[in-house]
Design a protein around this motif. Structure first.
Motif, PDB file in Angstrom:
ATOM      1  N   ALA A 106       0.837  -1.207   0.000  1.00 54.21           N
ATOM      2  CA  ALA A 106       0.000   0.000   0.000  1.00 54.21           C
ATOM      3  C   ALA A 106       0.873   1.258   0.000  1.00 54.21           C
ATOM      4  N   MET A 107       1.935   1.251   0.799  1.00 51.96           N
ATOM      5  CA  MET A 107       2.844   2.411   0.851  1.00 51.96           C
ATOM      6  C   MET A 107       3.581   2.579  -0.486  1.00 51.96           C
ATOM      7  N   LYS A 108       4.008   1.449  -1.028  1.00 49.32           N
ATOM      8  CA  LYS A 108       4.742   1.484  -2.300  1.00 49.32           C
ATOM      9  C   LYS A 108       3.852   2.022  -3.432  1.00 49.32           C
ATOM     10  N   LEU A 109       2.599   1.564  -3.445  1.00 53.44           N
ATOM     11  CA  LEU A 109       1.676   2.039  -4.479  1.00 53.44           C
ATOM     12  C   LEU A 109       1.396   3.532  -4.319  1.00 53.44           C
ATOM     13  N   GLY A 110       1.314   3.975  -3.074  1.00 50.08           N
ATOM     14  CA  GLY A 110       1.115   5.401  -2.805  1.00 50.08           C
ATOM     15  C   GLY A 110       2.257   6.199  -3.395  1.00 50.08           C
ATOM     16  N   LYS A 111       3.476   5.743  -3.160  1.00 50.24           N
ATOM     17  CA  LYS A 111       4.664   6.435  -3.671  1.00 50.24           C
ATOM     18  C   LYS A 111       4.685   6.397  -5.192  1.00 50.24           C
ATOM     19  N   LYS A 112       4.384   5.226  -5.756  1.00 52.26           N
ATOM     20  CA  LYS A 112       4.410   5.107  -7.220  1.00 52.26           C
ATOM     21  C   LYS A 112       3.326   5.950  -7.889  1.00 52.26           C
ATOM     22  N   ALA A 113       2.218   6.136  -7.182  1.00 54.95           N
ATOM     23  CA  ALA A 113       1.131   6.961  -7.722  1.00 54.95           C
ATOM     24  C   ALA A 113       1.600   8.392  -7.964  1.00 54.95           C
ATOM     25  N   LEU A 114       2.619   8.826  -7.180  1.00 58.55           N
ATOM     26  CA  LEU A 114       3.130  10.194  -7.320  1.00 58.55           C
ATOM     27  C   LEU A 114       3.881  10.396  -8.637  1.00 58.55           C
ATOM     28  N   LEU A 115       4.254   9.308  -9.274  1.00 61.98           N
ATOM     29  CA  LEU A 115       4.993   9.438 -10.545  1.00 61.98           C
ATOM     30  C   LEU A 115       4.071   9.867 -11.687  1.00 61.98           C
ATOM     31  N   ARG A 116       2.776   9.692 -11.480  1.00 61.68           N
ATOM     32  CA  ARG A 116       1.809  10.057 -12.521  1.00 61.68           C
ATOM     33  C   ARG A 116       1.751  11.587 -12.659  1.00 61.68           C
ATOM     34  N   PRO A 117       1.723  12.122 -13.909  1.00 61.54           N
ATOM     35  CA  PRO A 117       1.664  13.583 -14.055  1.00 61.54           C
ATOM     36  C   PRO A 117       0.423  14.193 -13.392  1.00 61.54           C
ATOM     37  N   VAL A 118       0.574  15.425 -12.909  1.00 60.45           N
ATOM     38  CA  VAL A 118      -0.546  16.148 -12.300  1.00 60.45           C
ATOM     39  C   VAL A 118      -1.630  16.359 -13.360  1.00 60.45           C
ATOM     40  N   GLY A 119      -2.860  16.084 -12.996  1.00 52.79           N
ATOM     41  CA  GLY A 119      -3.977  16.264 -13.921  1.00 52.79           C
ATOM     42  C   GLY A 119      -4.382  14.980 -14.618  1.00 52.79           C
ATOM     43  N   GLU A 120      -3.564  13.947 -14.509  1.00 58.10           N
ATOM     44  CA  GLU A 120      -3.882  12.690 -15.189  1.00 58.10           C
ATOM     45  C   GLU A 120      -4.669  11.781 -14.239  1.00 58.10           C
ATOM     46  N   ARG A 121      -5.835  11.329 -14.694  1.00 60.08           N
ATOM     47  CA  ARG A 121      -6.703  10.503 -13.844  1.00 60.08           C
ATOM     48  C   ARG A 121      -6.393   9.018 -14.014  1.00 60.08           C
ATOM     49  N   ASN A 122      -6.747   8.242 -13.004  1.00 54.30           N
ATOM     50  CA  ASN A 122      -6.648   6.778 -13.095  1.00 54.30           C
ATOM     51  C   ASN A 122      -7.541   6.315 -14.246  1.00 54.30           C
ATOM     52  N   THR A 123      -7.093   5.309 -14.997  1.00 52.10           N
ATOM     53  CA  THR A 123      -7.870   4.856 -16.157  1.00 52.10           C
ATOM     54  C   THR A 123      -9.159   4.149 -15.723  1.00 52.10           C
ATOM     55  N   ASP A 124      -9.182   3.657 -14.507  1.00 46.56           N
ATOM     56  CA  ASP A 124     -10.409   3.061 -13.953  1.00 46.56           C
ATOM     57  C   ASP A 124     -11.355   4.207 -13.560  1.00 46.56           C
ATOM     58  N   LYS A 125     -12.528   4.247 -14.195  1.00 48.22           N
ATOM     59  CA  LYS A 125     -13.423   5.404 -14.013  1.00 48.22           C
ATOM     60  C   LYS A 125     -13.900   5.576 -12.570  1.00 48.22           C
ATOM     61  N   THR A 126     -14.141   4.452 -11.885  1.00 47.61           N
ATOM     62  CA  THR A 126     -14.589   4.528 -10.483  1.00 47.61           C
ATOM     63  C   THR A 126     -13.514   5.195  -9.628  1.00 47.61           C
ATOM     64  N   ILE A 127     -12.266   4.762  -9.856  1.00 51.06           N
ATOM     65  CA  ILE A 127     -11.165   5.327  -9.069  1.00 51.06           C
ATOM     66  C   ILE A 127     -10.966   6.802  -9.444  1.00 51.06           C
ATOM     67  N   ALA A 128     -11.055   7.109 -10.745  1.00 50.05           N
ATOM     68  CA  ALA A 128     -10.886   8.489 -11.201  1.00 50.05           C
ATOM     69  C   ALA A 128     -11.883   9.421 -10.501  1.00 50.05           C
ATOM     70  N   LYS A 129     -13.114   8.944 -10.343  1.00 50.14           N
ATOM     71  CA  LYS A 129     -14.145   9.748  -9.683  1.00 50.14           C
ATOM     72  C   LYS A 129     -13.807   9.999  -8.215  1.00 50.14           C
ATOM     73  N   ILE A 130     -13.258   8.965  -7.581  1.00 49.70           N
ATOM     74  CA  ILE A 130     -12.860   9.114  -6.172  1.00 49.70           C
ATOM     75  C   ILE A 130     -11.703  10.106  -6.045  1.00 49.70           C
ATOM     76  N   GLU A 131     -10.780  10.052  -6.998  1.00 48.90           N
ATOM     77  CA  GLU A 131      -9.670  11.024  -6.989  1.00 48.90           C
ATOM     78  C   GLU A 131     -10.228  12.448  -7.039  1.00 48.90           C
ATOM     79  N   GLU A 132     -11.177  12.666  -7.941  1.00 48.24           N
ATOM     80  CA  GLU A 132     -11.757  14.012  -8.071  1.00 48.24           C
ATOM     81  C   GLU A 132     -12.485  14.442  -6.801  1.00 48.24           C
ATOM     82  N   GLU A 133     -13.180  13.489  -6.201  1.00 49.83           N
ATOM     83  CA  GLU A 133     -13.900  13.791  -4.956  1.00 49.83           C
ATOM     84  C   GLU A 133     -12.919  14.187  -3.850  1.00 49.83           C
ATOM     85  N   LEU A 134     -11.797  13.451  -3.748  1.00 48.98           N
ATOM     86  CA  LEU A 134     -10.827  13.745  -2.688  1.00 48.98           C
ATOM     87  C   LEU A 134     -10.156  15.105  -2.897  1.00 48.98           C
TER      88      LEU A 134
END
Lengths: 184, 286
Positions: free
Chosen positions: B196-224
């Protein structure tokens, strides 16, 4: 309000400052993080006079060119780590301007009221910008024992800022206000 | 193959990361500047001026040049896999002198600074393999102030994804101004504690503004993003509309009894740079 202050700032000048004022300071400042706070409080004598300087929570990136130290990048470090030392530090050394980031807690807030001081916030990470306001490196203490980030560096600065007064000497604190708002 | 030349490539990779912030981060900070006012605007203004100054003078934008962290994907046909570790290590030592970097590796027992940004387990490298003969390296120098706000929650699965969302929002409110907001928040949900910690860190490598390709997760990102920004913590915790620039979530399947949530926090200096080393030893940094 915006003020330009020459260091050391007088009690009257400090009292004038209210949260959200912006200040620029000219004069001497010294850096101290966890280790330097700890060391200075343990020592009987300090080789410089902290009361005539502002205290900068900073672990700078320095380089030596032709045997002279130069600042490469020098933004503030997280101030909350120094909360455990700061009330004793202000009482003993008489420093009345702290420069840091992220805010400090109740103990420092009370000490700033008691000894008439302010805590000011500088944009964290703005290290190159800060470095350009340093005119001269006047000295360094405990470099060997503590290493570059933790040593106490003395800088001569000109119009160092913008510094946001975030905790004033009247008990005002931007951080406390925001916390209250969040609970509401 | 000229290994020394590749070491110089590592120096250029680190220099790029330390002095030149990715465009996605700058664009996002510029948007923040437009919507902020008062003290918050002064902070974003100082940050943007600083970014510009660092790039022009090729100086590290922040004095905390971080723990040198690399994510490496090795093409299995690259002929000198055995040399890569040494090349990175030597590159870090050279970069410390040449750029320069702040010596940031301290022995946790003696307090002694190793002075060259290397030490036990450091630089920290994550190795992965892929097809092909190129080596891809991402430099991700990680500052201490934001790293200190990392959190792991081993939540009870009964609280569900809503519980995971609340945990992230509450922790970011607690972190307040400490991690140098506006931050980028990486969240790993699922796996075990370390994953979980490793995935959190790796998630930071994604460019700012780019959403997760999974639509459910993308929506949660926007909500947060919305919920954390509503807190009003703002740039540097001095109040304002922009507390996070982005929230990135990654997932892994979890044990039925566990709901691990790993939070990794990156300050506004979301420093990333990329390098490709070809099988003939030539390299590019971008």
């Amino acid at each position: 309000m915006e003020y330009n202050l020459n260091l050391p700032a007088s009690k009257e000048e400090i009292k004038k400052l209210k949260i959200r004022d912006i200040i620029y300071v000219t004069g001497k400042i010294f850096t101290a993080r966890d280790e330097a706070h700890h060391m200075m409080l343990e020592k009987d004598e300090i080789p410089f006079n902290p009361s005539e300087m502002a205290l900068f929570h900073c672990g700078p990136l320095m380089k030596k060119d032709n045997s002279k130290w130069q600042v490469v990048s020098a933004g503030p470090t997280t101030s909350s780590r120094m909360e455990i030392f700061e009330d004793k530090f202000l009482e003993r050394f008489g420093t009345n301007i702290i420069i840091g980031k992220g805010g400090m807690g109740d103990k420092t807030e009370k000490a700033l009221q008691q000894f008439t001081g302010v805590y000011t916030a500088y944009a964290g990470g703005a290290g190159a910008l800060a470095a350009d306001k340093v005119e001269e490196v006047l000295g360094v203490y405990w470099l060997e024992e503590l290493g570059m980030p933790e040593a106490a560096w003395i800088f001569k600065v000109k119009e160092f800022g913008p510094l946001v007064v975030a905790i004033d000497s009247h008990g005002g604190s931007i951080y406390k206000e925001l916390k209250k708002q969040l609970k509401a | 193959m000229n290994f020394e030349d590749i070491e110089n490539g590592i120096v250029e990779l680190i220099r790029k990361a330390e002095t030149d912030l990715p465009k996605d981060v700058i664009d996002s900070l510029k948007k923040a500047y437009e919507i902020e006012e008062g003290v918050a605007k002064t902070q974003i203004d100082a940050i943007l001026t600083n970014i510009d100054l660092a790039k022009k003078s090729k100086r590290p934008m922040c004095q905390d040049t971080g723990i040198q962290t690399f994510f490496v994907t090795i093409g299995i046909d690259f002929p000198h896999i055995d040399k890569l570790k040494e090349i990175i290590l030597n590159g870090v030592k050279k970069a410390t002198k040449e750029i320069p970097l702040r010596p940031n590796t301290v022995d946790p027992f003696t307090g002694e600074n190793h002075k060259d940004n290397t030490g036990f387990q450091i630089p920290y490298v994550t190795w992965e393999f892929s097809d092909g003969s190129d080596v891809k390296i991402t430099a991700f120098p990680k500052g201490g102030g934001s790293e200190n706000m990392s959190k792991l929650g081993m939540l009870k699965p009964g609280v569900g994804i809503d519980g995971a969302k609340d945990f992230v929002v509450e922790e970011m409110i607690k972190a307040a101004g400490n991690p140098c907001p506006p931050t980028v928040v990486g969240v790993g949900i699922g796996g075990g504690a370390d994953l979980a910690m490793k995935l959190g860190k790796k998630a930071l490598l994604r460019p700012v503004g780019e959403r997760n390709t999974d639509k459910t997760i993308a929506k949660i990102e926007e909500e947060l993003i919305k919920r954390i920004n509503k807190s009003g913590i703002g740039p540097m915790g001095l109040g304002g509309k922009t507390t996070v620039l982005d929230v990135h979530i990654e997932k892994a399947h979890r044990h039925p009894a566990s709901l691990p949530v790993g939070i990794a926090v990156q300050c506004w200096a979301d420093r990333r740079a990329h390098m490709i080393i070809h099988s003939d030893g030539t390299w590019e940094v971008k």
